[in-house]
Every structure is written in C-alpha cells, then in structure tokens.
Scaffold this motif. Structure first.
Motif, short mmCIF file in Angstrom:
data_model
loop_
_atom_site.label_atom_id
_atom_site.label_comp_id
_atom_site.label_asym_id
_atom_site.label_seq_id
_atom_site.Cartn_x
_atom_site.Cartn_y
_atom_site.Cartn_z
N PRO A 130 0.82 -1.21 0.00
CA PRO A 130 0.00 0.00 0.00
C PRO A 130 0.86 1.26 0.00
CG PRO A 130 0.15 -0.87 2.22
CD PRO A 130 0.90 -1.83 1.32
N LEU A 131 0.36 2.27 -0.70
CA LEU A 131 0.94 3.61 -0.66
C LEU A 131 -0.12 4.50 -0.02
CD1 LEU A 131 3.01 5.86 -1.60
CD2 LEU A 131 1.57 6.05 -3.62
N TYR A 132 0.21 5.10 1.10
CA TYR A 132 -0.72 5.98 1.81
C TYR A 132 -0.28 7.42 1.60
CZ TYR A 132 -1.99 1.66 4.22
OH TYR A 132 -2.38 0.39 4.52
N SER A 133 -1.26 8.28 1.29
CA SER A 133 -0.92 9.68 1.07
C SER A 133 -1.79 10.57 1.96
CB SER A 133 -1.10 10.05 -0.40
OG SER A 133 -2.45 9.93 -0.79
N PHE A 134 -1.20 11.71 2.30
CA PHE A 134 -1.87 12.74 3.08
C PHE A 134 -2.03 13.98 2.20
CE2 PHE A 134 1.06 10.48 6.01
CZ PHE A 134 0.12 9.80 6.75
N ASP A 135 -3.08 14.73 2.46
CA ASP A 135 -3.28 15.99 1.75
C ASP A 135 -2.09 16.90 2.02
OD1 ASP A 135 -5.14 17.87 0.31
OD2 ASP A 135 -4.79 18.99 2.17
N ARG A 136 -1.55 17.51 0.97
CA ARG A 136 -0.36 18.35 1.11
C ARG A 136 -0.62 19.55 2.03
NH1 ARG A 136 5.12 18.32 -0.56
NH2 ARG A 136 5.88 20.18 0.47
N ALA A 137 -1.81 20.14 1.96
CA ALA A 137 -2.13 21.29 2.82
C ALA A 137 -2.12 20.88 4.29
CB ALA A 137 -3.49 21.88 2.43
N PHE A 138 -2.52 19.65 4.59
CA PHE A 138 -2.49 19.13 5.96
C PHE A 138 -1.05 19.06 6.47
CE2 PHE A 138 -1.64 15.32 8.49
CZ PHE A 138 -2.44 15.54 9.61
N LEU A 170 -6.14 19.84 12.96
CA LEU A 170 -5.98 19.55 11.55
C LEU A 170 -6.61 18.20 11.23
CD1 LEU A 170 -2.15 20.36 11.41
CD2 LEU A 170 -4.03 21.94 10.88
N SER A 171 -7.02 18.00 10.00
CA SER A 171 -7.54 16.69 9.61
C SER A 171 -7.28 16.44 8.13
CB SER A 171 -9.04 16.58 9.90
OG SER A 171 -9.77 17.50 9.11
N THR A 172 -7.23 15.17 7.79
CA THR A 172 -7.02 14.75 6.41
C THR A 172 -7.50 13.32 6.24
OG1 THR A 172 -5.38 14.54 4.62
CG2 THR A 172 -4.68 13.85 6.80
N PRO A 173 -7.98 12.97 5.07
CA PRO A 173 -8.21 11.54 4.79
C PRO A 173 -6.86 10.87 4.58
CG PRO A 173 -8.76 12.85 2.86
CD PRO A 173 -8.42 13.81 3.95
N VAL A 174 -6.78 9.60 4.91
CA VAL A 174 -5.58 8.81 4.60
C VAL A 174 -5.95 8.00 3.36
CG1 VAL A 174 -3.93 7.10 5.41
CG2 VAL A 174 -4.96 8.71 7.04
N GLU A 175 -5.46 8.46 2.22
CA GLU A 175 -5.80 7.82 0.95
C GLU A 175 -4.89 6.61 0.74
OE1 GLU A 175 -8.25 8.75 -1.08
OE2 GLU A 175 -8.78 10.58 0.02
N GLU A 176 -5.48 5.48 0.34
CA GLU A 176 -4.70 4.28 0.05
C GLU A 176 -4.66 4.03 -1.45
OE1 GLU A 176 -4.57 -0.51 0.97
OE2 GLU A 176 -5.74 0.78 2.28
N HIS A 177 -3.47 3.79 -1.95
CA HIS A 177 -3.25 3.47 -3.36
C HIS A 177 -2.47 2.17 -3.39
CE1 HIS A 177 -4.06 7.82 -3.85
NE2 HIS A 177 -3.26 7.95 -2.80
N ARG A 178 -2.45 1.50 -4.53
CA ARG A 178 -1.70 0.24 -4.67
C ARG A 178 -0.71 0.34 -5.82
NH1 ARG A 178 -1.85 -3.63 -0.59
NH2 ARG A 178 -3.69 -3.10 0.57
N LEU A 179 0.43 -0.27 -5.63
CA LEU A 179 1.41 -0.38 -6.72
C LEU A 179 0.89 -1.42 -7.70
CD1 LEU A 179 4.76 -0.56 -4.71
CD2 LEU A 179 3.37 1.43 -5.23
N ASN A 180 1.20 -1.26 -8.94
CA ASN A 180 0.77 -2.25 -9.95
C ASN A 180 1.94 -2.94 -10.58
OD1 ASN A 180 -1.95 -1.73 -9.59
ND2 ASN A 180 -1.91 -0.04 -11.04
#
Length: 180
Positions: A130-138, A170-180
């Motif tokens: 998994p690749l987890y990303s945070f909002d840059r503004a957060f 502060l708050s942000t969603p923790v977005e999950e992406h997958r490597l292919n």
C-alpha cells in the motif's frame, strides 16, 4: 564541517480506532540536515499509523541506504516491517518487500507521481504494497506549527486522521493506493 541532526520531541496521545491501538508515546525524532520538515512530519505520522511492538525510527533515517525510515523488529531481532516515507526508488521497495513480512509507503508528495516512478519496475509483491498519502495542505499546516517540543493528539477513524498539534486542529483523509 558536517551539520548535525536537530532533535524534536513529541508527546503523542494515539487513538487509532481503526486498529484498536491506544497509546501514549514520548518520541524523540532526529531531523537530518538533508531532511525536509514535511518528510519528518510524514515519518512521524507513518510511525504512529503503523505503531506496534518493536517499531523504531531507523538509525540512518533519510540518509540510510540499507534501512527504511521506520522499521519493525520482532523479539528475536528479525525485520518484520519496512515502512518507507516520501518517494522511495523501486530498488529500495523491492529490497524491503523481500526482507520484511509487511511493507508500506507513506508520502506527502503527489501519489500519482510516486506511483509513476515505481510503475513497470521490478518490485517483489508489488500488488500487496500500500501507498498511503496525506493531503499536502495538511502536512504544510502541521509543519507550520512545529516546535522543538510538541504535544499532539492523533486519532484515526474510518481512514480519516485528526491531529491536534500544539493547539492547532488539523484533519485529512488517509488515501490508500496500490502499486501495480
């Protein structure tokens, strides 16, 4: 003359409802001169979101070619978790996925660019990482309120992260992406 790391202290009340993890953490985070404040904050968040017995910041940190930013070892010293931060190269991710049972990447960068940099490269178990990303503004807002001594309450529920750091909410969603 080499510059030395700057040490930041964090007193964190962690409530990860999604995983059932509730801890009070006193952390000393060394920021290497070549490490951005955004990278350090992302490294701290990765540590908290992956928190379990045996977790530690690596000794080499951002400058280590042999270790990830955060690692987990079992009681025998065997590496069980490899947690990368930022935009690691494919070779590091491949190596980590072969050495550890669990691997994850946390980024404060554009996840599409991180994924593009890894696409088509040889990475062991790529579909499971998994690749987890945070909002840059957060991340930028968290960096703006950093002190050398910090008090934080971090809550995670339904993949949303809520952070009260030094009195700023502060708050942000923790977005999950997958490597292919």
């Amino acid at each position: 003359m080499a510059l030395s790391a700057t040490v930041y202290n964090f007193s964190v009340q962690l409530a990860d409802v999604d995983r059932g993890v509730y801890e009070e953490l006193d952390l000393r985070v060394a920021r290497h001169p070549s490490e951005s404040a955004e990278f350090m904050v992302t490294r701290l968040l990765a540590y908290c979101l992956e928190y379990r017995e045996g977790i530690a910041f690596s000794d080499g940190g951002v400058s280590s070619a042999d270790e990830p930013a955060v690692l987990v070892r079992d009681l025998t010293g065997r590496l069980t978790g490899w947690i990368e931060v930022g935009a690691p190269d494919a070779e590091r991710v491949h190596r980590g996925s072969k050495l550890a049972d669990d691997i994850a990447i946390y980024t404060h960068r554009d996840p599409a660019k991180v994924l593009a940099g890894l696409a088509g490269k040889r990475i062991h178990r790529a579909g499971e990482i998994p690749l987890y990303s945070f909002d840059r503004a957060f991340v930028d807002a968290a960096v703006a309120v950093l002190d050398r001594r910090n008090t934080a309450a971090l809550s995670v529920t339904e993949r949303s992260l809520y952070l009260d750091i030094n009195g700023s909410d502060l708050s942000t969603p923790v977005e999950e992406h997958r490597l292919n």
